[in-house]
Design a protein around this motif. Structure first.
Motif, PDB file in Angstrom:
ATOM      1  N   TYR A 112       0.707  -1.167  -0.025  1.00 35.89           N
ATOM      2  CA  TYR A 112       0.162  -0.070  -0.025  1.00 35.89           C
ATOM      3  C   TYR A 112       0.970   1.026   0.145  1.00 35.89           C
ATOM      4  O   TYR A 112       0.803   2.102   0.885  1.00 35.89           O
ATOM      5  CB  TYR A 112      -0.932  -0.112   1.211  1.00 35.89           C
ATOM      6  N   TYR A 114       1.227   4.480  -1.425  1.00 37.26           N
ATOM      7  CA  TYR A 114       0.462   5.490  -1.915  1.00 37.26           C
ATOM      8  C   TYR A 114       1.359   6.730  -2.242  1.00 37.26           C
ATOM      9  O   TYR A 114       0.754   7.804  -2.684  1.00 37.26           O
ATOM     10  CB  TYR A 114      -0.963   5.740  -1.351  1.00 37.26           C
ATOM     11  N   GLU A 193      -1.298   9.673  -4.275  1.00 37.57           N
ATOM     12  CA  GLU A 193      -2.212   9.271  -5.194  1.00 37.57           C
ATOM     13  C   GLU A 193      -3.461  10.384  -4.882  1.00 37.57           C
ATOM     14  O   GLU A 193      -3.631  10.645  -3.935  1.00 37.57           O
ATOM     15  CB  GLU A 193      -2.589   7.920  -5.072  1.00 37.57           C
ATOM     16  N   THR A 197      -0.116   8.408  -9.868  1.00 35.30           N
ATOM     17  CA  THR A 197      -0.631   7.783 -11.265  1.00 35.30           C
ATOM     18  C   THR A 197      -0.908   8.663 -12.287  1.00 35.30           C
ATOM     19  O   THR A 197      -0.685   8.388 -13.652  1.00 35.30           O
ATOM     20  CB  THR A 197      -2.167   6.925 -10.826  1.00 35.30           C
ATOM     21  N   ARG A 259      -5.481  -2.334  -3.963  1.00 34.78           N
ATOM     22  CA  ARG A 259      -6.114  -1.701  -5.042  1.00 34.78           C
ATOM     23  C   ARG A 259      -7.359  -1.578  -4.605  1.00 34.78           C
ATOM     24  O   ARG A 259      -7.963  -2.543  -3.808  1.00 34.78           O
ATOM     25  CB  ARG A 259      -5.877  -2.333  -6.206  1.00 34.78           C
ATOM     26  N   ARG A 285      -9.069   2.555 -10.020  1.00 34.66           N
ATOM     27  CA  ARG A 285      -8.910   0.909  -9.931  1.00 34.66           C
ATOM     28  C   ARG A 285      -7.248   0.798  -9.912  1.00 34.66           C
ATOM     29  O   ARG A 285      -6.926  -0.489  -9.755  1.00 34.66           O
ATOM     30  CB  ARG A 285      -9.602   0.457 -11.047  1.00 34.66           C
ATOM     31  N   VAL A 286      -6.542   1.660 -10.464  1.00 28.47           N
ATOM     32  CA  VAL A 286      -5.086   1.347 -10.817  1.00 28.47           C
ATOM     33  C   VAL A 286      -4.066   1.892  -9.848  1.00 28.47           C
ATOM     34  O   VAL A 286      -3.063   1.527  -9.822  1.00 28.47           O
ATOM     35  CB  VAL A 286      -4.712   1.585 -12.286  1.00 28.47           C
ATOM     36  N   SER A 288      -2.166   2.871  -6.367  1.00 33.11           N
ATOM     37  CA  SER A 288      -1.762   2.113  -5.161  1.00 33.11           C
ATOM     38  C   SER A 288      -2.713   2.643  -4.125  1.00 33.11           C
ATOM     39  O   SER A 288      -2.406   4.051  -3.670  1.00 33.11           O
ATOM     40  CB  SER A 288      -0.445   2.610  -4.936  1.00 33.11           C
TER      41      SER A 288
END
Length: 347
Positions: A112, A114, A193, A197, A259, A285-286, A288
């Protein structure tokens, strides 16, 4: 007919009066957010009505960083804050300002990560960056001086035998990191995040190290209570924690392998797309996902490591300890009432 209409009108008036009375009887709670993915527990509890069920009228206010929440929390202008446990927070506590860390909001158990380290793609493809040692001399974006993410960067640099003095740190809000990478204003970034991403998907950056790899179980974000809220509105503070943990548990139910793809993830992603600037469900959905303890307690060993780093950096003024900063009473009370977390449907 006239009598029936009068009865209907009277009933309607009574219903509206009851609604007005309920609204008038609710407790206002002012909450500061940093527009990070770790806001998710707050957002779920709000959208699913958990705060309202507790008789709380919650209003959110955005901040660039948790460091900027310290003053309004200390003055009682905010009741609750959510963000990085910063050097500024500990300095405020050392000065006798009553603010408490009361729950986990975002952490990095394995899988995890992120808030990864990103490096500009052109530097990677051009051979300027090959290993962590190549960070020396680079401009690296972070959120704010003395934030928990600065300790993350320190742990990453230590892996390459580097120190924070070996790089140039640049501070800005997480959404600005993507633009700074695009226009070459920075060489690398430690970005939460979903901004991380988005930077990768745009082709401007490459993920080179996850923060869960460099600093597992790092307490990156916390829930903060102002002293007046915790003391003078203690019942509302307990209710807020119950509602918040219900939101966090719904979030944990929707997680799978780091995820948001588990049971109920469609609902959680729907809440996020409605409440945040990122409207693309596919991106959620993608990304982290951040970890968040469904039983609420923070990772105190991580907080102690960060506080020592802040002291080593000369950022702490006065004497202060993690024990002074943390109050586990609210999560303990909430878990006693809700029961320990058990993943739904045996997932």
């Amino acid at each position: 007919m006239k009598s029936a209409c009068f009865r209907l009108f009277s009933a309607t008036c009574l219903t509206l009066a009851a609604i007005g009375s309920a609204a008038a009887g609710s407790t206002a709670v002012r909450v500061g957010l940093v527009n990070s993915s770790s806001d998710v527990g707050f957002l779920i509890a709000d959208k699913k009505g958990y705060f309202r069920e507790e008789g709380l009228d919650v209003a959110f206010t955005p901040f660039d960083s948790a460091a900027k929440m310290v003053a309004p929390l200390g003055a009682g202008h905010l009741d609750v804050g959510g963000g990085s446990p910063s050097a500024g927070l500990y300095n405020a506590i050392a000065r006798g300002i009553s603010i408490k860390i009361v729950a986990d909001k975002g952490s990095t158990p394995t899988g995890y990560g992120y808030q990864p380290l990103l490096v500009r793609k052109d530097l990677v493809e051009g051979g300027r960056f090959k290993t962590l040692k190549d960070l020396k001399g680079m401009k690296i974006a972070g959120s704010a001086p003395g934030s928990a993410s600065t300790s993350t960067l320190n742990e990453m640099l230590k892996k390459a035998g580097l120190k924070t003095a070996d790089v140039e740190r640049v501070y800005m809000g997480f959404p600005q990191h993507v633009l700074a990478l695009q226009n070459g204003a920075v060489d690398a970034a430690l970005t939460t995040e979903p901004s991380a991403t988005r930077a990768i998907q745009s082709g401007v950056a490459v993920k080179v190290l996850g923060d869960d790899e460099a600093y597992p179980d790092h307490q990156l974000a916390v829930v903060l209570y102002s002293g007046p809220f915790a003391r003078e509105k203690s019942e509302a503070a307990r209710k807020f924690m119950r509602a918040y943990l219900r939101g966090v548990r719904d979030y944990n139910d929707a997680l799978k392998d780091g995820r948001l793809v588990g049971p109920g993830s469609d609902e959680i992603i729907g809440i996020l797309t409605a409440a945040t600037p990122l409207k693309d469900a596919a991106t959620y959905r993608v990304i982290s996902a951040n970890g968040c303890n469904p039983n609420g307690k923070v990772h105190e060993a991580s907080l102690k490591n960060d506080l020592q780093f802040f002291k080593d950096e000369g950022l702490i003024q006065g004497e202060v300890s993690v024990e002074q900063a943390v109050d586990n009473g609210f999560v303990e009370a909430a878990v006693k009432e809700l029961g320990p977390y058990a993943r739904r449907n045996g997932q």
